[in-house]
Scaffold this motif. Structure first.
Motif, PDB file in Angstrom:
ATOM      1  N   ASP A   8      15.855  44.176   7.010  1.00 12.42           N
ATOM      2  CA  ASP A   8      17.111  44.734   7.512  1.00 12.42           C
ATOM      3  C   ASP A   8      17.192  46.204   7.110  1.00 12.42           C
ATOM      4  OD1 ASP A   8      19.627  45.195   8.495  1.00 12.42           O
ATOM      5  OD2 ASP A   8      20.673  43.957   7.015  1.00 12.42           O
ATOM      6  N   GLU A  21       9.602  32.750   5.410  1.00 18.21           N
ATOM      7  CA  GLU A  21      10.163  33.663   6.392  1.00 18.21           C
ATOM      8  C   GLU A  21      10.568  34.925   5.645  1.00 18.21           C
ATOM      9  OE1 GLU A  21      12.721  31.631   9.703  1.00 18.21           O
ATOM     10  OE2 GLU A  21      13.126  30.610   7.810  1.00 18.21           O
ATOM     11  N   THR A  37       9.568  43.038  15.756  1.00 16.52           N
ATOM     12  CA  THR A  37       9.968  43.842  14.601  1.00 16.52           C
ATOM     13  C   THR A  37       9.811  45.316  14.948  1.00 16.52           C
ATOM     14  OG1 THR A  37       9.382  42.127  13.006  1.00 16.52           O
ATOM     15  CG2 THR A  37       9.421  44.398  12.204  1.00 16.52           C
ATOM     16  N   GLN A  81      11.868  40.104  11.799  1.00 15.45           N
ATOM     17  CA  GLN A  81      11.567  38.871  11.055  1.00 15.45           C
ATOM     18  C   GLN A  81      10.091  38.541  11.170  1.00 15.45           C
ATOM     19  OE1 GLN A  81      13.608  35.426  12.552  1.00 15.45           O
ATOM     20  NE2 GLN A  81      12.653  34.007  11.112  1.00 15.45           N
ATOM     21  N   LYS A  82       9.481  38.193  10.050  1.00 17.75           N
ATOM     22  CA  LYS A  82       8.110  37.692  10.017  1.00 17.75           C
ATOM     23  C   LYS A  82       8.137  36.257   9.490  1.00 17.75           C
ATOM     24  CE  LYS A  82       6.220  41.560  11.356  1.00 17.75           C
ATOM     25  NZ  LYS A  82       5.474  41.692  12.632  1.00 17.75           N
ATOM     26  N   PHE A 134      12.776  38.492   6.180  1.00  9.50           N
ATOM     27  CA  PHE A 134      13.733  39.213   7.024  1.00  9.50           C
ATOM     28  C   PHE A 134      13.838  40.655   6.535  1.00  9.50           C
ATOM     29  CE2 PHE A 134      14.754  34.761   7.216  1.00  9.50           C
ATOM     30  CZ  PHE A 134      15.066  34.543   8.555  1.00  9.50           C
ATOM     31  N   GLU A 153       5.460  36.266  14.001  1.00 11.08           N
ATOM     32  CA  GLU A 153       6.908  36.187  14.149  1.00 11.08           C
ATOM     33  C   GLU A 153       7.247  34.878  14.857  1.00 11.08           C
ATOM     34  OE1 GLU A 153       8.423  39.678  16.021  1.00 11.08           O
ATOM     35  OE2 GLU A 153       7.501  41.058  14.569  1.00 11.08           O
TER      36      GLU A 153
END
Length: 405
Positions: free
Chosen positions: A227, A223, A148, A163-164, A225, A136
Motif C-alpha cells: 500500500d 499473501e 501491481t 498484491q502478491k 499487500f 498475483e
C-alpha cells in the motif's frame, strides 16, 4: 558423457563433509532435517542463525565468481559436490536460498556495480533474507497480466501498490524483489512496461503479510499487500520497463545446481517409501514393485539430465522447462505411491482422544498433500509444455484467448 568427479572435487567434498560434521552439532543439532518444501514452518529461528553460520564459514555464494562479493569461489562441479554433501548431512533447509540462488545471479547478470556491492555481501554473510514478489491472484502462470503498480514519486522513489501471493518466507524476509507495472499503458505487448524493483519489507502500514493455510495444516506461503510501499529508484534492476527480461533471466537461474540438491532429498523420500512398502508387505504386489522401480529409474535419469545440462557450454533453450516437467510429475507420483504402499492407515489422521484434537500429519501424509502442488508452483506443467512447444519445437502460438494445453 563422464559423470564422475575429479580428484580436486573429491578433495572439496572431504572439506565440505568435515565442516558440516563439525558445525551441525551443539546449537544446530536440533535443526537437522528441518525446513524445506512442505516443512518451511519448522525451526525458523535456528535456520536463520544457521544462515549466518554458513556465511561465517564461507559457504554462501560459491558460484558468484572471484569479484569479492561472496565468500570462497568454487567450480561448477564443486558447487554440485557442496550441494550433495549438504543434503546428505541433513542440514537445515536453507532460509537464504532465494537471495543466494535467485536474486544474486540476477544482480550479477543485470545489476549495477553499486547494487552488487550493496546487496551481495549481506546475502553472503547470511544476514539479509529475500522473498520473491511475482505471482498475483489473477496473474500466476500468466505473469504478464500482473496488476501491481509502481508509480515514480519524483523524489527518487517508487510507490508500490498491489498484491502478491504464494510468497515463500515473506514473514521473515528483509527484502522482496518485486515485478511491478511502471507503465500503465504498455501497448500491444503486456510484457512491456514492467520493472524489477528491490523493496525493503520493514515498512509497517505499507506492507502487510498474511499467511496462507495449506492442506497440510501449515503455512509456508503468504499473501503480501503493498500500500504505497517505498522502493528507491536506484534499487531498480535494469532499465525502467525492462523488468520482463530481468524476471525471465531470473527464472532461468532457478533450476541450476539446486535441482541436484532437490534430487538427493527425493532419493531419501523414495528410500522411506520403499521401507514402508517392505514393512507393510505391499512390496509383494507386482504393481507396487513396478512403480517403485520406475520411480528409482526416473530419478537416476533426472540426475543425469541435470548433470548433462550443467555441463553444457551454454543454457539450452527450454532446459529449465524440461527439468520442471520431470521433477514435478515425478514427485507428485511419489506422493501418491507413499499413500498406496501404506494402504488404509494412510488415509486416517491420528487423533488424540484424551484432548479431542488431531495430531499433526506424519511425513508421508504431508508428502502426499504437498506434492499435489508440484505440477503447479514454479510454473505449471501446461505453461512449461507451451514454452517447449513454441520456443524449442517452433510450433505456432495458440490463438489469443484459446484454451491452453
Amino acid at each position: 558423457m563422464d559423470f564422475s568427479f575429479a580428484e580436486a572435487d573429491e578433495g572439496f567434498r572431504r572439506e565440505a563433509r568435515q565442516w558440516l560434521g563439525e558445525h551441525l552439532g551443539g546449537a544446530f543439532a536440533g535443526a537437522r532435517g528441518q525446513g524445506g518444501p512442505g516443512s518451511e514452518h519448522e525451526g525458523g529461528q535456528a535456520r536463520r542463525a544457521w544462515e549466518r553460520e554458513l556465511g561465517h564459514g564461507g559457504w554462501i555464494g560459491l558460484g558468484w565468481g572471484a569479484e569479492g562479493y561472496g565468500n570462497r569461489t568454487a567450480t561448477l562441479t564443486q558447487q554440485v559436490v557442496w550441494a550433495e554433501e549438504y543434503a546428505r548431512a541433513k542440514a537445515p533447509g536453507r532460509y537464504g536460498h532465494i537471495g543466494e540462488n535467485l536474486l544474486a545471479p540476477t544482480l550479477l547478470a543485470y545489476g549495477s556495480e553499486e547494487q552488487k556491492q550493496r546487496f551481495l555481501p549481506p546475502i553472503a554473510r547470511g544476514e539479509e533474507l529475500w522473498c520473491q514478489g511475482y505471482s498475483e491472484p489473477e496473474a500466476g502462470s500468466d505473469l504478464a497480466g500482473l496488476r501491481t503498480v509502481a508509480v515514480d514519486a519524483g523524489d527518487g522513489t517508487y510507490r508500490v501498490t498491489g498484491q502478491k501471493i504464494w510468497t515463500s518466507l515473506a514473514q521473515d524476509a528483509d527484502w522482496c524483489f518485486v515485478l511491478a507495472r511502471t507503465d500503465p499503458d504498455p501497448g500491444a505487448r503486456r510484457h512491456d512496461g514492467l520493472s524489477f524493483l528491490l523493496v525493503p519489507m520493514d515498512q509497517p502500514g505499507r506492507i502487510e503479510v498474511r499467511p496462507i493455510r495449506q492442506l497440510t495444516g501449515t503455512s509456508e506461503f503468504n499473501e503480501v499487500f503493498f500500500d504505497g510501499a517505498v522502493a528507491r529508484t536506484e534499487h531498480r534492476v535494469g532499465a525502467e520497463g525492462d523488468g520482463w527480461r530481468v524476471a525471465m533471466g531470473l527464472l532461468g537461474f532457478e533450476r541450476g545446481v539446486s535441482t541436484l540438491v532437490q534430487q538427493i532429498g527425493f532419493a531419501e523420500e523414495l528410500a522411506s517409501v520403499v521401507r514402508t512398502a517392505v514393512d507393510s508387505g505391499t512390496v509383494t504386489d507386482p504393481v507396487v514393485r513396478e512403480r517403485l522401480v520406475r520411480q528409482w529409474a526416473e530419478l537416476r535419469t533426472m540426475r543425469w539430465n541435470a548433470l548433462r545440462t550443467l555441463g553444457s557450454s551454454g543454457p539450452a533453450e527450454g532446459a529449465p522447462s524440461v527439468a520442471k516437467l520431470l521433477w514435478g510429475g515425478w514427485h507428485r507420483r511419489l506422493g501418491e505411491l507413499a499413500v498406496q504402499v501404506r494402504g488404509v492407515p494412510a488415509s486416517v489422521g491420528p487423533y488424540d482422544w484424551s484432548e479431542e484434537r488431531a495430531y499433526e500429519l506424519d511425513a508421508m501424509q504431508r508428502l502426499f498433500l504437498f506434492t499435489r502442488a508440484d505440477t503447479i508452483y514454479g510454473g505449471s506443467d501446461e505453461v512449461q509444455r507451451n514454452i517447449i512447444a513454441e520456443r524449442v519445437l517452433g510450433l505456432p502460438r495458440e490463438p489469443k484467448g484459446g484454451a491452453r494445453s
